[in-house]
Write a protein that holds these residues in place. Sequence first.
Motif, PDB file in Angstrom:
ATOM      1  N   THR A   1     -81.597  51.265  25.706  1.00 22.78           N
ATOM      2  CA  THR A   1     -80.576  50.967  26.845  1.00 22.78           C
ATOM      3  C   THR A   1     -81.100  50.154  28.156  1.00 22.78           C
ATOM      4  O   THR A   1     -80.555  49.761  29.054  1.00 22.78           O
ATOM      5  CB  THR A   1     -79.638  52.237  27.010  1.00 22.78           C
ATOM      6  N   ARG A   2     -82.431  50.851  28.506  1.00 26.95           N
ATOM      7  CA  ARG A   2     -82.989  50.214  29.595  1.00 26.95           C
ATOM      8  C   ARG A   2     -83.982  49.084  29.482  1.00 26.95           C
ATOM      9  O   ARG A   2     -84.426  48.452  30.309  1.00 26.95           O
ATOM     10  CB  ARG A   2     -83.638  51.268  30.395  1.00 26.95           C
ATOM     11  N   GLN A   3     -84.106  48.638  27.959  1.00 33.74           N
ATOM     12  CA  GLN A   3     -85.241  47.876  27.548  1.00 33.74           C
ATOM     13  C   GLN A   3     -86.520  47.826  28.390  1.00 33.74           C
ATOM     14  O   GLN A   3     -87.222  47.145  28.731  1.00 33.74           O
ATOM     15  CB  GLN A   3     -84.428  46.295  27.986  1.00 33.74           C
TER      16      GLN A   3
ATOM     17  N   HIS B   1     -79.827  57.497  27.703  1.00 38.29           N
ATOM     18  CA  HIS B   1     -79.068  56.949  28.890  1.00 38.29           C
ATOM     19  C   HIS B   1     -77.994  57.896  29.362  1.00 38.29           C
ATOM     20  O   HIS B   1     -77.835  58.070  30.381  1.00 38.29           O
ATOM     21  CB  HIS B   1     -78.552  55.541  28.447  1.00 38.29           C
TER      22      HIS B   1
ATOM     23  N   ARG C   1     -87.338  42.792  32.264  1.00 35.49           N
ATOM     24  CA  ARG C   1     -86.881  41.616  31.618  1.00 35.49           C
ATOM     25  C   ARG C   1     -85.585  41.107  32.377  1.00 35.49           C
ATOM     26  O   ARG C   1     -84.944  41.563  33.101  1.00 35.49           O
ATOM     27  CB  ARG C   1     -86.286  41.939  30.039  1.00 35.49           C
TER      28      ARG C   1
ATOM     29  N   GLY D   1     -72.971  57.363  26.291  1.00 34.33           N
ATOM     30  CA  GLY D   1     -74.325  57.069  26.658  1.00 34.33           C
ATOM     31  C   GLY D   1     -75.170  55.970  25.859  1.00 34.33           C
ATOM     32  O   GLY D   1     -76.186  55.623  25.975  1.00 34.33           O
TER      33      GLY D   1
ATOM     34  N   PRO E   1     -75.431  52.567  23.271  1.00 35.37           N
ATOM     35  CA  PRO E   1     -75.100  51.183  23.353  1.00 35.37           C
ATOM     36  C   PRO E   1     -74.008  50.937  22.602  1.00 35.37           C
ATOM     37  O   PRO E   1     -73.809  51.652  21.678  1.00 35.37           O
ATOM     38  CB  PRO E   1     -76.540  50.381  22.898  1.00 35.37           C
TER      39      PRO E   1
END
Lengths: 346, 95
Positions: free
Chosen positions: A61-63, A103, B16, B71, B73
Motif C-alpha cells: 500500500t505504500r509501494q 496500512h 516511486r 486498510g 488495497p
Amino acid sequence: MTAYDLKSPSYEVDEGDAVEFCYDRGWSDGMPVVPPTEEKVKAMLSGAGFEPEAQIAFIETRQAVITAEKAAINAVLAGCRPEYMPVIVAAIKALADPAYVYHGPATSTGGAAVFMLVNGPIARDLDLNSGDNLLGPGWRANATIGRAVRLIMRNVIGTLPGTLDRSTIGHAGKYTFCFAEDEKESPWPPLHVERGFRPEQSTVTVFAALAPHQWYNQLSNTSEGLLATLCAHLRFSSGVGSQPQYFLIFAGEHRAILAREGWTKEKIREYCFANTQASHAELKRIQAMPGAIAPGDETRMRPLVVSPGYFIIVAAGGKAGAFSAFVPGWSGKRSTQSVIKEIRKK
Amino acid sequence: MGTIRVFDPTNRNAEREFRLAPRQGSLRGLRIGLVENTKHNSSVMLLRIAAILEKEFEAKSHILRSKRTAGSPVDEKTIEEFRTAVDVAVAGIGD
C-alpha cells in the motif's frame, strides 16, 4: 571493513553536531539517535548476514521496498547491537505479511503500536526482558529493537506522525513495545510452540496494539477470583465492539495461582470468552453498538472476541506484585491479525 | 573533534512517482465506479454522491464495490472490472 559500498546518500558533518543534524533531517522519533556511520551500518548488516541491497520486505500500500541497508541504518539510529538485526528483519517481514494489513494500523486514528513478542532461545541470548518492569525502561534490547522497527516505519515506509500516521492519541508503546515471554518460569507452552514452532526455534510475533491496561487483584487466591477481576476490566475495554485479538499477560503472582490450580491456557481462554460477553442492550446503552434497543437485546449476547483463541496468553512480568496486564488489539479480525515469523540467524 | 559521514535512513530518493489518470472534462453520460471502505455510512455517503453526480452532472449510472477492509488495497477483481465497466471512479472517503 566489508568490501561493498553503501548505496544511501551520505553527508559529512561535524562529529559534535551529528545528533542535531539527524534531528534537523527529520530522522528521529524525538529522542537522540546514534549517528549512522559506515562502520556502524556495515557492522549491523553483518549482524543479519545481508548484502545492503537485499530486499527484506515490500509494503504494497505504500509501494515501499525495505532493503537491508535501510533497515540497518535505522537500527543504528535506534541504538541496536548488530546481533539484534535478525529480530528486526523478522519483525519487518511480519509487518509486510498480508494478514497484518500494514496500512490500517499504521495510519489509523486509532493509534496502534507494533507490539512485538520474542520467543525462543534468542530472547535469552539478547537479554530481552521478560520479567520485572516488563513494559518499562531498563533493557537495551527491549528499548532499541522496538524503536528500530518504528524508525523503519517512519523513515522508510513514510509512516510519519501527522501525515500517514494519524493517531488521535497514540501511546508510549509507539516508541517501543518489545518484550520476551518468560518461558523458563511459565507453567504453559510458550506462544511459538502453540503456533507450531519447536521450542528451540526463535520467533517474533507482531500485533497491532492499543495501550496496555494493568489490572490488580491482591484479594483472591483462586483462579476464578483473579479471572473475574480480569474479565470485569475486559468487558468494556478499548476493543469492545470491534472484536479484536487481545494479549493477556500474566505476571508471577497471578501465574502461580493459576498454575497451582492447573489452569491451562485453553481453560483460561474459555473462561474469559464466557465471562466477557455483553448484551446488545448494554452495548447500545454505552454507544458501543449502533441502533436503538430492540426486543430481546437484554438477553442477546455479543462476545468480546470472535472465539476463545482470540485471547492470546503470555507468561511475562515480575514475580512480585498482584498485577497483570492485557493489551487490546486495534480493530477487528478482517482488519488485522497478529503474525508470527521465525527469526533466522545468519 | 573531526567530521564523520552519516548515511540517510529514508527512502525518499527511492519513492516511486505516481501518475494520476486523465481527468474528464465533464461527467455527462459517464459511468461512475464507487469504492466503499466498509466503515459505517461509507456506502451511504458514496451513494448520495452518486445521486448528485447523476442528477446534477448528468452521469449515466453507477456501480458500488467494497474493499475487504478500510486498510486493504482495492482488490484486483474490482480494478479489472472498473477498467471496462466505469469511466470515472470515486475511491477516497473521509473518516
